[in-house]
Design an enzyme around this catalytic site. Sequence first.
Site: not given
Length: 250
Positions: A9, A87
């Site tokens: 990202h 994550e």
Amino acid sequence: MYKLVLMRHGESQWNLENRFTGWTDVDLTETGREQARKAGELLKKEGYQFDLAYTSVLKRAIRTLWIALDAMDAMYTPVGISWRLNERHYGNLQGLNKAETAAKYGDEQVLIWRRAYAIAPEPLPLDDERHPRFDSRYAKIPADQLPATECLQDTVARVLPYWNDSIAPAIRAGRRVLVAAHGNSLRALIKHLDNISDDDIVGLNIPTGQPLVYELDEALRPIRHYYLGDAAEIEAAMAAVAAQGKAKKD
């Protein structure tokens, strides 16, 4: 030969503030949005098109994917969303500034927390409001699968079932795939693809918003991989990621 594109990202607000983010659902900064837009424009310029995309349930990855696909004029691309691409969970470190934590505990200890393969930070208490069991997006996930902390080994164990059950079969079926995820979920996947040792994975740093192309053979073994974009810019971005966990010098 198959091609797979991986992308971390764009810069998030807590990337900017140098905080341990993990499963905290922070958004992109304006810089992060611009990184995603440039990544999409670069992919379009280089002739990439995708039949499927995959991302996590965290908005910084979802928004990165949206912006990149929009820049490619490909918002219609089907998207698979899974918590397994989240994550790594940083436990009780989430929200702490990395440099301040290094100043308190030492650069070496923070490097262990950030990069050691089998050592996880202190877990969140079960009654901590930050625990994922209190987040409605994980309501259908069995409680014993929701982490209160993770090491990279745990992240690999979480990511690989989704790779094996969803992403890899799509690639084998000839689908052109883009995965927009996170630094450590991508490190977990790359460790598997490249068969990187537990010791060597410590040195792998993934910059934000940079498309990483994997060329794979029929068995999905890597032939080669490379970043799209300016090499010097990518090297500088990798070095910046590596330096995040160091105490600030006076």
